[in-house]
Each structure stands twice: as C-alpha cells, then as structure tokens.
Design a protein around this motif. Structure first.
Motif, PDB file in Angstrom:
ATOM      1  N   THR A  53       0.972  -1.100  -0.040  1.00 40.72           N
ATOM      2  CA  THR A  53       0.040   0.117   0.078  1.00 40.72           C
ATOM      3  C   THR A  53       0.911   1.182   0.062  1.00 40.72           C
ATOM      4  O   THR A  53       1.871   1.535   0.826  1.00 40.72           O
ATOM      5  CB  THR A  53      -1.042   0.038   1.277  1.00 40.72           C
ATOM      6  OG1 THR A  53      -0.158   0.200   2.506  1.00 40.72           O
ATOM      7  CG2 THR A  53      -1.682  -1.448   1.145  1.00 40.72           C
ATOM      8  N   LEU A  54       0.497   2.029  -0.905  1.00 40.07           N
ATOM      9  CA  LEU A  54       1.593   3.173  -1.151  1.00 40.07           C
ATOM     10  C   LEU A  54       0.915   4.601  -1.301  1.00 40.07           C
ATOM     11  O   LEU A  54       0.156   4.836  -1.856  1.00 40.07           O
ATOM     12  CB  LEU A  54       2.442   2.910  -2.607  1.00 40.07           C
ATOM     13  CG  LEU A  54       3.367   3.972  -2.959  1.00 40.07           C
ATOM     14  CD1 LEU A  54       4.411   4.077  -2.262  1.00 40.07           C
ATOM     15  CD2 LEU A  54       3.656   3.425  -4.676  1.00 40.07           C
ATOM     16  N   ASP A  55       1.553   5.270  -0.504  1.00 44.16           N
ATOM     17  CA  ASP A  55       0.939   6.870  -0.287  1.00 44.16           C
ATOM     18  C   ASP A  55       1.983   7.520  -1.480  1.00 44.16           C
ATOM     19  O   ASP A  55       3.100   7.195  -1.556  1.00 44.16           O
ATOM     20  CB  ASP A  55       1.401   7.487   0.953  1.00 44.16           C
ATOM     21  CG  ASP A  55       1.192   8.977   1.044  1.00 44.16           C
ATOM     22  OD1 ASP A  55       0.419   9.361   0.282  1.00 44.16           O
ATOM     23  OD2 ASP A  55       1.523   9.671   2.191  1.00 44.16           O
ATOM     24  N   ILE A  56       1.380   8.141  -2.302  1.00 44.19           N
ATOM     25  CA  ILE A  56       1.685   8.875  -3.600  1.00 44.19           C
ATOM     26  C   ILE A  56       2.779   9.798  -3.200  1.00 44.19           C
ATOM     27  O   ILE A  56       3.619  10.297  -3.951  1.00 44.19           O
ATOM     28  CB  ILE A  56       0.711   9.135  -4.490  1.00 44.19           C
ATOM     29  CG1 ILE A  56       1.484   8.956  -5.943  1.00 44.19           C
ATOM     30  CG2 ILE A  56       0.249  10.518  -4.158  1.00 44.19           C
ATOM     31  CD1 ILE A  56       1.966   7.891  -6.405  1.00 44.19           C
ATOM     32  N   ALA A  57       2.623  10.597  -1.917  1.00 45.52           N
ATOM     33  CA  ALA A  57       3.185  11.889  -1.512  1.00 45.52           C
ATOM     34  C   ALA A  57       4.181  11.651  -0.255  1.00 45.52           C
ATOM     35  O   ALA A  57       3.503  11.600   0.742  1.00 45.52           O
ATOM     36  CB  ALA A  57       2.515  12.906  -1.371  1.00 45.52           C
ATOM     37  N   MET A  58       5.488  11.019  -0.429  1.00 47.44           N
ATOM     38  CA  MET A  58       6.228  10.981   0.967  1.00 47.44           C
ATOM     39  C   MET A  58       7.499  11.683   0.660  1.00 47.44           C
ATOM     40  O   MET A  58       8.027  11.927  -0.377  1.00 47.44           O
ATOM     41  CB  MET A  58       6.436   9.290   0.865  1.00 47.44           C
ATOM     42  CG  MET A  58       5.272   8.465   1.506  1.00 47.44           C
ATOM     43  SD  MET A  58       5.641   6.789   1.773  1.00 47.44           S
ATOM     44  CE  MET A  58       6.251   6.234   0.118  1.00 47.44           C
ATOM     45  N   PRO A  59       8.321  11.690   1.733  1.00 47.05           N
ATOM     46  CA  PRO A  59       9.615  12.388   1.782  1.00 47.05           C
ATOM     47  C   PRO A  59      10.572  11.626   1.098  1.00 47.05           C
ATOM     48  O   PRO A  59      10.421  10.537   0.976  1.00 47.05           O
ATOM     49  CB  PRO A  59       9.905  12.592   3.062  1.00 47.05           C
ATOM     50  CG  PRO A  59       8.550  12.514   3.856  1.00 47.05           C
ATOM     51  CD  PRO A  59       7.841  11.389   3.190  1.00 47.05           C
ATOM     52  N   TYR A  60      11.585  12.126   0.486  1.00 47.82           N
ATOM     53  CA  TYR A  60      12.673  11.720  -0.120  1.00 47.82           C
ATOM     54  C   TYR A  60      12.689  11.188  -1.371  1.00 47.82           C
ATOM     55  O   TYR A  60      13.554  11.065  -2.326  1.00 47.82           O
ATOM     56  CB  TYR A  60      13.577  10.853   0.780  1.00 47.82           C
ATOM     57  CG  TYR A  60      13.781  11.147   2.185  1.00 47.82           C
ATOM     58  CD1 TYR A  60      14.390  12.520   2.234  1.00 47.82           C
ATOM     59  CD2 TYR A  60      13.487  10.541   3.400  1.00 47.82           C
ATOM     60  CE1 TYR A  60      14.562  13.235   3.514  1.00 47.82           C
ATOM     61  CE2 TYR A  60      13.734  11.240   4.583  1.00 47.82           C
ATOM     62  CZ  TYR A  60      14.390  12.597   4.557  1.00 47.82           C
ATOM     63  OH  TYR A  60      14.450  12.888   5.947  1.00 47.82           O
ATOM     64  N   SER A  61      11.312  10.377  -1.932  1.00 51.84           N
ATOM     65  CA  SER A  61      11.308   9.922  -3.113  1.00 51.84           C
ATOM     66  C   SER A  61       9.796   9.945  -3.546  1.00 51.84           C
ATOM     67  O   SER A  61       9.079   9.438  -2.526  1.00 51.84           O
ATOM     68  CB  SER A  61      11.664   8.465  -3.330  1.00 51.84           C
ATOM     69  OG  SER A  61      11.520   7.988  -4.407  1.00 51.84           O
ATOM     70  N   ARG A  62       9.595  10.432  -4.513  1.00 55.05           N
ATOM     71  CA  ARG A  62       8.033  10.664  -4.901  1.00 55.05           C
ATOM     72  C   ARG A  62       7.363   9.186  -5.050  1.00 55.05           C
ATOM     73  O   ARG A  62       7.934   8.415  -5.433  1.00 55.05           O
ATOM     74  CB  ARG A  62       7.698  11.322  -6.112  1.00 55.05           C
ATOM     75  CG  ARG A  62       8.282  12.831  -6.202  1.00 55.05           C
ATOM     76  CD  ARG A  62       7.994  13.448  -7.594  1.00 55.05           C
ATOM     77  NE  ARG A  62       8.349  12.768  -8.540  1.00 55.05           N
ATOM     78  CZ  ARG A  62       7.719  12.747  -9.752  1.00 55.05           C
ATOM     79  NH1 ARG A  62       6.692  13.106  -9.618  1.00 55.05           N
ATOM     80  NH2 ARG A  62       8.398  12.041 -10.674  1.00 55.05           N
ATOM     81  N   GLY A  63       5.946   9.211  -4.703  1.00 55.74           N
ATOM     82  CA  GLY A  63       5.420   7.766  -4.852  1.00 55.74           C
ATOM     83  C   GLY A  63       5.462   7.205  -6.237  1.00 55.74           C
ATOM     84  O   GLY A  63       5.578   6.046  -6.419  1.00 55.74           O
ATOM     85  N   ILE A  64       5.438   8.057  -7.446  1.00 53.43           N
ATOM     86  CA  ILE A  64       5.413   7.420  -8.486  1.00 53.43           C
ATOM     87  C   ILE A  64       6.823   7.018  -8.862  1.00 53.43           C
ATOM     88  O   ILE A  64       6.722   5.963  -9.358  1.00 53.43           O
ATOM     89  CB  ILE A  64       5.307   8.739  -9.726  1.00 53.43           C
ATOM     90  CG1 ILE A  64       4.836   8.067 -10.936  1.00 53.43           C
ATOM     91  CG2 ILE A  64       6.272   9.555  -9.912  1.00 53.43           C
ATOM     92  CD1 ILE A  64       3.655   7.227 -11.270  1.00 53.43           C
ATOM     93  N   GLU A  65       8.009   7.376  -8.134  1.00 53.31           N
ATOM     94  CA  GLU A  65       9.142   6.875  -8.293  1.00 53.31           C
ATOM     95  C   GLU A  65       9.445   5.510  -7.723  1.00 53.31           C
ATOM     96  O   GLU A  65      10.095   4.633  -8.143  1.00 53.31           O
ATOM     97  CB  GLU A  65      10.256   7.828  -7.932  1.00 53.31           C
ATOM     98  CG  GLU A  65      10.394   8.918  -8.947  1.00 53.31           C
ATOM     99  CD  GLU A  65      11.216  10.006  -8.111  1.00 53.31           C
ATOM    100  OE1 GLU A  65      11.513  10.168  -6.937  1.00 53.31           O
ATOM    101  OE2 GLU A  65      11.506  10.938  -8.883  1.00 53.31           O
ATOM    102  N   VAL A  66       8.685   5.320  -6.259  1.00 58.40           N
ATOM    103  CA  VAL A  66       8.578   4.362  -5.539  1.00 58.40           C
ATOM    104  C   VAL A  66       7.858   3.204  -6.511  1.00 58.40           C
ATOM    105  O   VAL A  66       8.258   2.016  -6.261  1.00 58.40           O
ATOM    106  CB  VAL A  66       8.047   4.390  -4.306  1.00 58.40           C
ATOM    107  CG1 VAL A  66       7.797   3.265  -3.537  1.00 58.40           C
ATOM    108  CG2 VAL A  66       8.740   5.606  -3.529  1.00 58.40           C
ATOM    109  N   PHE A  67       6.798   3.609  -7.082  1.00 60.51           N
ATOM    110  CA  PHE A  67       5.961   2.758  -7.902  1.00 60.51           C
ATOM    111  C   PHE A  67       6.811   2.046  -8.825  1.00 60.51           C
ATOM    112  O   PHE A  67       6.624   0.642  -8.888  1.00 60.51           O
ATOM    113  CB  PHE A  67       4.660   3.408  -8.485  1.00 60.51           C
ATOM    114  CG  PHE A  67       3.783   2.337  -9.273  1.00 60.51           C
ATOM    115  CD1 PHE A  67       2.686   1.748  -8.584  1.00 60.51           C
ATOM    116  CD2 PHE A  67       4.197   2.248 -10.308  1.00 60.51           C
ATOM    117  CE1 PHE A  67       1.923   1.088  -9.339  1.00 60.51           C
ATOM    118  CE2 PHE A  67       3.515   1.513 -11.200  1.00 60.51           C
ATOM    119  CZ  PHE A  67       2.309   0.950 -10.939  1.00 60.51           C
TER     120      PHE A  67
END
Length: 209
Positions: A53-67
């Motif tokens: 489960t992924l919040d799209i707005a987090m510190p250090y790396s944008r959610g789309i990059e984490v995705f």
C-alpha cells in the motif's frame, strides 16, 4: 514474493496503523512499514511482499518513483496507491502504469477494505473519487475550442454579455455554449466550473481570447 505478506508505505503513523488493522483483518501479514520513499524501496527489495500500500506523496522519493522501483524489484507485488492529490494527470499515469488499485485519501475506508480480496485475486480497482475525476477528464477532452474559450472567460468572472462582446457573438450563443460545456463536464455552477478549470490547468490568463 511471499503469499499474504504486505508492506505499508505512508509518512503518517496513524494512517499506517489504520491500514495495518484493515490488512490484518483481511488475513495479510504486515511484514514492514515505511515512512518515506527511500525506506519503502528498501522494504520492497527486502521483502518482495504480495501487497504494497503506497502513499503517492512521501519524503525523499516521490510515490510514482517508488511505484516504478516496486515494479522493477518485485513485479508480482500487487500495489494499492493512496493519493491526497487530485491531479488527473498523475492518476491517469498511475492507472496506465498498472497500479492494481488507486484510492483518494478522502474515499471511504470501506471501499479500500472491500477491494483487498479483489486486488489479491488479480482485479484492478479504481476508488469512487478516482473514477469521478477520470470521468471528468474524459469529458473535458470532448470540449470544442470555442467551449474551452468560454470556459476560460467564465472562470475569469465574465458574464455572458461580456463574453459575447469579447468573442463577437450574441449572449444567447454564449449561453448555449456554456450550457453545453457544463453538461459535458457535469458541473452546475460557475464556482464548480472555476474549480474544475483550476484543477485541470485549463486557465490561460496570459492569452487574449
């Protein structure tokens, strides 16, 4: 990838706690939690969970990059995205990239809870708020050039007579265009029209229309 394991990525502890309770109730084993993007990527690489489960707005790396990193390191992981942002461009990008489910943070928790078994069985889900936004975008794409002109001028506060004078048409013609564009994008007032125009980046205040 391990069956029925989950990783939660969100920078708010209370939200992580709520999601953990829902996932646990659904029979998933939460093996890790991440409070920023870099930590999320590390947890995905380490655990390769069945569900993220992924919040799209987090510190250090944008959610789309984490995705993207999640898809790279654990392609079989199902990903449910939560977004506090209502950018249809971002939501469309996530849907096109293959997010298994997308919810707005304002959506009811029941929608998220009910989606878990469906997502785990391979279904793709859009939360009700996301569906409404993407449906509005589809409607916007059907606007004619003249309707977009009038949308811009209405959003700037001009009335039908002023718009008609600006465009060299009658106030009645402007009213017809205005009625058609409001029907297409499913809004019912000038205030709603302005909110839609701002959200979609449709205002062009630097151009004479």
């Amino acid at each position: 990838m391990k069956d029925q394991t989950a990783v939660i990525a969100d920078d708010h502890a209370l939200i992580r706690q709520g999601i953990r309770q829902i996932l646990t109730s659904a029979g998933l084993d939460v093996v890790a939690e991440a409070s920023d993007g870099l930590e999320a990527i590390a947890m995905i690489r380490s655990h390769r969970p069945a569900l993220l489960t992924l919040d799209i707005a987090m510190p250090y790396s944008r959610g789309i990059e984490v995705f993207g990193e999640a898809r790279r390191w654990s392609p079989e992981t199902r990903i449910i995205v939560f977004s506090g942002m209502t950018s249809t461009g971002l939501l469309s990008e996530l849907a096109g990239a293959g997010a298994d489910a997308i919810f707005l943070k304002r959506d009811e928790l029941e929608s998220f809870s009910a989606s878990i078994p469906k997502v785990m069985s391979g279904q793709r889900i859009l939360g009700p708020g996301v569906r409404d936004l993407l449906d509005s975008t589809s409607s916007i794409e059907t606007l004619t050039a003249r309707e977009r002109q009038i949308l811009n001028l209405v959003a700037q506060g001009l009335n039908n007579r002023d718009i008609g004078a600006r465009l060299g048409v009658s106030a009645k013609t402007v009213d017809n265009h205005r009625t058609n564009l409001m029907r297409k994008v499913n809004v019912h007032s000038a205030a709603e029209l302005l909110a839609l125009a701002l959200r979609e980046g449709l205002l062009d205040t630097n151009r004479e229309t």
